[in-house]
Write a protein that holds these residues in place. Structure first.
Motif, mmCIF file in Angstrom:
data_model
loop_
_atom_site.group_PDB
_atom_site.id
_atom_site.type_symbol
_atom_site.label_atom_id
_atom_site.label_comp_id
_atom_site.label_asym_id
_atom_site.label_seq_id
_atom_site.Cartn_x
_atom_site.Cartn_y
_atom_site.Cartn_z
ATOM 1 N N UNK A 3 -6.784 -0.647 -2.579
ATOM 2 C CA UNK A 3 -7.210 -0.540 -3.982
ATOM 3 C C UNK A 3 -7.241 0.920 -4.425
ATOM 4 N N UNK A 4 -7.860 1.776 -3.598
ATOM 5 C CA UNK A 4 -7.980 3.190 -3.940
ATOM 6 C C UNK A 4 -6.612 3.839 -4.128
ATOM 7 N N UNK A 5 -5.648 3.444 -3.318
ATOM 8 C CA UNK A 5 -4.307 4.022 -3.403
ATOM 9 C C UNK A 5 -3.596 3.612 -4.690
ATOM 10 N N UNK A 6 -3.861 2.403 -5.159
ATOM 11 C CA UNK A 6 -3.178 1.888 -6.350
ATOM 12 C C UNK A 6 -3.783 2.440 -7.648
ATOM 13 N N UNK A 7 -5.083 2.749 -7.622
ATOM 14 C CA UNK A 7 -5.730 3.306 -8.819
ATOM 15 C C UNK A 7 -4.984 4.578 -9.239
ATOM 16 N N UNK A 8 -4.621 4.631 -10.501
ATOM 17 C CA UNK A 8 -3.919 5.794 -11.039
ATOM 18 C C UNK A 8 -2.411 5.680 -10.994
ATOM 19 N N UNK A 9 -1.891 4.668 -10.307
ATOM 20 C CA UNK A 9 -0.439 4.491 -10.255
ATOM 21 C C UNK A 9 0.047 3.784 -11.511
ATOM 22 N N UNK A 10 1.312 4.000 -11.850
ATOM 23 C CA UNK A 10 1.950 3.351 -12.995
ATOM 24 C C UNK A 10 2.950 2.319 -12.491
ATOM 25 N N UNK A 11 3.303 1.366 -13.345
ATOM 26 C CA UNK A 11 4.326 0.373 -12.996
ATOM 27 C C UNK A 11 5.614 1.103 -12.636
ATOM 28 N N UNK A 12 6.207 0.686 -11.516
ATOM 29 C CA UNK A 12 7.436 1.300 -11.040
ATOM 30 C C UNK A 12 7.207 2.428 -10.049
ATOM 31 N N UNK A 13 5.993 2.935 -9.965
ATOM 32 C CA UNK A 13 5.690 4.043 -9.054
ATOM 33 C C UNK A 13 5.625 3.540 -7.615
ATOM 34 N N UNK A 14 6.058 4.383 -6.686
ATOM 35 C CA UNK A 14 6.044 4.043 -5.262
ATOM 36 C C UNK A 14 5.162 5.032 -4.498
ATOM 37 N N UNK A 15 4.661 4.561 -3.358
ATOM 38 C CA UNK A 15 3.773 5.397 -2.547
ATOM 39 C C UNK A 15 3.777 4.854 -1.126
ATOM 40 N N UNK A 16 3.629 5.742 -0.157
ATOM 41 C CA UNK A 16 3.404 5.347 1.227
ATOM 42 C C UNK A 16 1.927 5.547 1.527
ATOM 43 N N UNK A 17 1.358 4.623 2.270
ATOM 44 C CA UNK A 17 -0.069 4.631 2.532
ATOM 45 C C UNK A 17 -0.324 4.272 3.987
ATOM 46 N N UNK A 18 -1.120 5.074 4.668
ATOM 47 C CA UNK A 18 -1.554 4.769 6.031
ATOM 48 C C UNK A 18 -3.010 4.335 5.965
ATOM 49 N N UNK A 19 -3.290 3.130 6.461
ATOM 50 C CA UNK A 19 -4.666 2.635 6.518
ATOM 51 C C UNK A 19 -5.060 2.583 7.993
ATOM 52 N N UNK A 20 -6.009 3.443 8.404
ATOM 53 C CA UNK A 20 -6.443 3.408 9.808
ATOM 54 C C UNK A 20 -7.121 2.076 10.133
ATOM 55 N N UNK A 21 -7.061 1.695 11.401
ATOM 56 C CA UNK A 21 -7.602 0.412 11.856
ATOM 57 C C UNK A 21 -9.022 0.169 11.356
ATOM 58 N N UNK A 22 -9.857 1.213 11.361
ATOM 59 C CA UNK A 22 -11.255 1.069 10.959
ATOM 60 C C UNK A 22 -11.391 0.616 9.508
#
Length: 146
Positions: free
Chosen positions: A47-66
């Motif tokens: 959720x935090x990674x998507x906040x502020x993104x626009x339609x069509x925008x791409x991003x890589x995200x690493x979510x640690x196991x915890x």
């Protein structure tokens, strides 16, 4: 340009991979994942990674196991003797089984080992203890009417 904010319904496409590059999930061949930001329907880190993104925008995200499925916990392993198994059952490693608890609830478990006279079950999520990487793209953002 409209940017995603709390309360918006967003739809994302993603490819989820593990450290070894193995894909564990993807929306490539299906509808995008749709959720409301701030509703707790997905990992908070996603959720935090998507906040502020626009339609069509791409991003890589690493979510640690915890912050994903948590650590792999030894207390979620259970070893049963074969006389505790239903008559005629022949469990195999990788097989999903459900145990019925005393209160009637079902507990999903995965067979991880079958040895002479006993079986070891794992109640951890299959992705517990693993860091998850997502390549994500926002497909759409819609604002709820107030």
């Amino acid at each position: 340009m409209k940017r995603a904010r709390s309360g918006d319904r967003v739809a994302i496409h993603y490819i989820g991979t593990l450290d070894n590059g193995r894909i564990f999930d993807s929306t490539t061949d299906r509808e995008p994942l749709s959720f409301v930001l701030g509703a707790g329907e997905v990992f908070a880190a996603l959720e935090e990674a998507v906040v502020g993104m626009a339609a069509g925008e791409v991003k890589n995200l690493l979510i640690p196991a915890e912050k994903a499925y948590g650590p792999h916990r030894k207390e979620n392993l259970l070893t049963l003797s074969e006389n505790q198994l239903p008559v005629g059952s022949q469990p195999k490693p990788g097989q999903q089984v459900e145990l019925t608890l005393k209160n009637g609830d079902l507990l999903p478990m995965r067979v991880i080992r079958v040895q002479e006279g006993c079986i070891t079950l794992d109640g951890n999520h299959p992705l517990a203890g693993l860091d998850l990487t997502f390549a994500l793209k926002v497909d759409s953002i819609s604002r709820e009417k107030s």
